[in-house]
Design a protein around this motif. Sequence first.
Motif, PDB file in Angstrom:
ATOM      1  N   LEU A  15       0.800  -1.185  -0.072  1.00  0.00           N
ATOM      2  CA  LEU A  15      -0.112   0.072  -0.026  1.00  0.00           C
ATOM      3  C   LEU A  15       0.978   1.310  -0.189  1.00  0.00           C
ATOM      4  CD1 LEU A  15      -2.672  -1.004   2.830  1.00  0.00           C
ATOM      5  CD2 LEU A  15      -3.063  -0.858   0.207  1.00  0.00           C
ATOM      6  N   SER A  16       2.155   1.281   0.319  1.00  0.00           N
ATOM      7  CA  SER A  16       2.870   2.532   0.477  1.00  0.00           C
ATOM      8  C   SER A  16       3.758   2.586  -0.953  1.00  0.00           C
ATOM      9  CB  SER A  16       3.982   2.042   1.382  1.00  0.00           C
ATOM     10  OG  SER A  16       4.893   1.196   1.228  1.00  0.00           O
ATOM     11  N   ILE A  17       3.348   1.762  -1.924  1.00  0.00           N
ATOM     12  CA  ILE A  17       4.100   2.195  -3.201  1.00  0.00           C
ATOM     13  C   ILE A  17       3.859   3.646  -3.581  1.00  0.00           C
ATOM     14  CG2 ILE A  17       4.503  -0.173  -3.832  1.00  0.00           C
ATOM     15  CD1 ILE A  17       1.934   0.082  -5.622  1.00  0.00           C
ATOM     16  N   PRO A  18       4.613   4.304  -4.459  1.00  0.00           N
ATOM     17  CA  PRO A  18       4.169   5.674  -4.823  1.00  0.00           C
ATOM     18  C   PRO A  18       2.901   6.192  -5.417  1.00  0.00           C
ATOM     19  CG  PRO A  18       6.671   5.129  -5.362  1.00  0.00           C
ATOM     20  CD  PRO A  18       5.741   4.168  -5.068  1.00  0.00           C
ATOM     21  N   LEU A  42       5.873   4.997   6.357  1.00  0.00           N
ATOM     22  CA  LEU A  42       5.810   4.300   5.024  1.00  0.00           C
ATOM     23  C   LEU A  42       5.039   5.031   4.046  1.00  0.00           C
ATOM     24  CD1 LEU A  42       5.148   0.613   6.374  1.00  0.00           C
ATOM     25  CD2 LEU A  42       7.112   1.570   5.506  1.00  0.00           C
ATOM     26  N   GLY A  43       4.088   5.943   4.582  1.00  0.00           N
ATOM     27  CA  GLY A  43       3.304   6.818   3.578  1.00  0.00           C
ATOM     28  C   GLY A  43       2.144   6.001   3.300  1.00  0.00           C
ATOM     29  N   VAL A  44       1.324   5.247   4.143  1.00  0.00           N
ATOM     30  CA  VAL A  44       0.279   4.646   3.739  1.00  0.00           C
ATOM     31  C   VAL A  44      -1.043   5.460   4.188  1.00  0.00           C
ATOM     32  CG1 VAL A  44      -0.922   2.429   4.346  1.00  0.00           C
ATOM     33  CG2 VAL A  44       1.615   2.393   4.439  1.00  0.00           C
ATOM     34  N   LYS A  45      -1.922   5.462   3.437  1.00  0.00           N
ATOM     35  CA  LYS A  45      -3.066   6.181   3.906  1.00  0.00           C
ATOM     36  C   LYS A  45      -3.634   5.386   5.044  1.00  0.00           C
ATOM     37  CE  LYS A  45      -4.288   7.243  -1.096  1.00  0.00           C
ATOM     38  NZ  LYS A  45      -5.142   7.093  -2.147  1.00  0.00           N
ATOM     39  N   VAL A  46      -4.419   6.149   5.986  1.00  0.00           N
ATOM     40  CA  VAL A  46      -5.148   5.820   6.887  1.00  0.00           C
ATOM     41  C   VAL A  46      -6.441   4.755   6.481  1.00  0.00           C
ATOM     42  CG1 VAL A  46      -6.756   6.332   8.773  1.00  0.00           C
ATOM     43  CG2 VAL A  46      -4.491   7.548   8.540  1.00  0.00           C
TER      44      VAL A  46
END
Length: 239
Positions: A15-18, A42-46
Amino acid sequence: MSNVIKEIQEALAVLSIPEKAEFFPKFFKTGKGEYGEGDIFLGVKVPDQRIVAKEYYSRISLKELSVLLASGFHEYRLTALFMLISKFEKTKVAEEKKEIVDFYLKNLPYINNWDLVDSSCYKILGRYAFENQQEHLLRDLSYSDEMWHKRIAVVGTMHYIKKGFFHLTKEFVTTNLSHTHDLMHKANGWLLREMGNKNEGELIAYLNKYYKEMPRTCLRYAIEKLDEELRQDYLKGRI
């Protein structure tokens, strides 16, 4: 490492891929400022984290959740708390609810930034304290020297506010009016605003007694939903 932890980590990594990542502001990612605490992001959406939590909460043990909370990855910690909330909400067994609350209190060192506190504490600790007449759980935290413990105590009173009870919120806000950190002032103001949403008269009575002692941040949040003329009266000190 257990298979379920590996599966969760792999799901969050995908889920954290750009093209899927929703990156936080720079100060948040680098651990600078009010959210930081040095986690790796990681930059994963909530919403994606909630999807993962819904899939795995029934399969993961408290021991495995403690591994995710201690990981140092913000998304792992937040996903673990989402799963803990689901476990708490789904069980009807009093002993299991108490076990979850005890686990939450034991893992307070890892629940140490705004995002983690606000996502979990009133849904677990506040609800449990309210439903089981265990106000001392929140009151003990409110007198802690640790700022995040104080914040957990204050935000935990949200469940009381939703039920129309305001005594703990007012007690904790009053206790922390002179706190040195702006995060506490924001939390105090936010809770007072929510109290006003439920009962404006309660908020105005509290403000009339304490508004001159409030840091400006707290006051601005507290009066945000009042009418403009009244807000200006409080801001200019003419009440």
